[in-house]
Scaffold this active site. Structure first.
Site, PDB file in Angstrom:
ATOM      1  N   ASP A 269     -25.048 -52.165  71.562  1.00 54.32           N
ATOM      2  CA  ASP A 269     -24.678 -50.760  71.665  1.00 54.32           C
ATOM      3  C   ASP A 269     -25.914 -49.964  72.098  1.00 54.32           C
ATOM      4  OD1 ASP A 269     -23.257 -48.264  71.074  1.00 54.32           O
ATOM      5  OD2 ASP A 269     -24.435 -48.213  69.223  1.00 54.32           O
TER       6      ASP A 269
ATOM      7  N   THR B  95     -21.226 -49.720  75.304  1.00 53.57           N
ATOM      8  CA  THR B  95     -21.434 -48.348  74.844  1.00 53.57           C
ATOM      9  C   THR B  95     -20.196 -47.483  75.008  1.00 53.57           C
ATOM     10  OG1 THR B  95     -22.801 -46.368  75.256  1.00 53.57           O
ATOM     11  CG2 THR B  95     -22.327 -47.755  77.148  1.00 53.57           C
TER      12      THR B  95
ATOM     13  N   LYS C 123     -14.534 -52.507  72.645  1.00 56.43           N
ATOM     14  CA  LYS C 123     -15.696 -53.323  72.982  1.00 56.43           C
ATOM     15  C   LYS C 123     -15.445 -54.813  72.733  1.00 56.43           C
ATOM     16  CE  LYS C 123     -19.133 -49.674  72.132  1.00 56.43           C
ATOM     17  NZ  LYS C 123     -20.418 -49.344  71.468  1.00 56.43           N
TER      18      LYS C 123
END
Length: 292
Positions: free
Chosen positions: A7, A41, A212
């Protein structure tokens, strides 16, 4: 370990919104050893690219919480936009609570007039960077609007009804947790949505297949890498799906307690080169498994 997914905000980036020299060197070392390093991200591609370029790093980018995957050369290999009907329902839920929100699209970011909501964003940023002064935070917010290319718009239907524009994410802010909870409750039964958060003052909305974890699984499968050979690092709830599927999950010391409880290991804070510490530890033989 064959792949590292990290991240950015609260993880790879420090309190100055930069990648530290220690983190840079650790990533370069991993890459030189043939380990793939991927950014995952909630940011847009443009906003994610800027600190990487400044650091002299080149990495594939999973952005907008997994809605888009970019290769190092800028090629998009996966795109999962929101349904048009879902967009209208999210807008209605947010406006019913007078919440400030931003919409991230293939044509950039959009919001209503943001001047009245600067104080909300200041408080959100303070939660990420408690040691940074208010004036500096305001400067960072203005820079964020530029990095994310946030434009103002009066009628969001101009976006929702435009077949040439894909909507990828809504990001809603409020100083009241109860308000965010009511927004979440309004949309709980919308099965086409994933609802998560990158901080205690916001909610993030994406397509159900845009998170993600799913994006990371797609990318590793493309490379022929098994998830058991992946180390993922994160700090907040929008990282949960990624940390859940990775073979090695690492929480930042500054992470949400839910994330710490999920992960196998906890590294140092984002302000103390936690990513570098985790990478170096992994390269020297890894972490002992957490005893549950």
């Amino acid at each position: 370990m064959k792949l590292i997914a990290t991240d950015m905000d609260g993880t790879l980036l420090n309190e100055n919104n930069e990648i530290s020299p220690e983190n840079i060197q650790a990533i370069l070392k991993a890459q030189q050893l043939g380990i793939e390093v991927v950014i995952a991200t909630g940011r847009s591609y443009e906003a994610a690219s800027k600190p990487l370029q400044k650091a002299g790093l080149s990495c594939p980018i999973i952005c907008v919480n997994g809605s888009l995957i970019y290769l190092q050369n800028g090629e998009i290999i996966r795109s999962i936009p929101l349904e048009r009907e879902s967009c209208k329902k999210i807008e209605l839920a947010c406006t019913s609570e007078h919440s400030y929100f931003e919409i991230f699209t293939s044509a950039g970011g959009y919001s209503i007039n943001r001047d009245h909501f600067i104080h909300v964003l200041v408080n959100m940023m303070k939660s990420h960077y408690p040691n940074v002064g208010t004036d500096e935070i305001k400067e960072r917010i203005q820079q964020r609007f530029q990095d994310e290319k946030i434009q103002t718009i009066d009628d969001f239907d101009q976006l929702f009804n435009n077949d040439n524009i894909d909507v990828y994410k809504f990001l809603a802010f409020s100083l009241e947790d109860e308000s965010l909870q009511r927004i979440r409750e309004q949309l709980t039964n919308e099965h086409d949505l994933t609802i998560t958060s990158s901080g205690h003052l916001n909610l993030e909305f994406n397509h159900r297949d845009a998170n993600k974890g799913v994006a990371l699984a797609f990318y590793t499968d493309r490379l022929g890498i098994e998830l058991k050979d992946v180390m993922a690092l994160g700090d907040n709830l929008n990282d949960y799906s990624m940390l859940e599927v990775a073979g090695y999950s690492v929480a930042m010391e500054n992470a949400d307690p839910v994330i710490k409880n999920l992960c196998d290991f906890t590294t140092k804070t984002n302000s103390n080169d936690g990513v570098a510490f985790a990478i170096e530890k992994a390269l020297k033989g890894g972490f002992p498994k957490k005893v549950s």
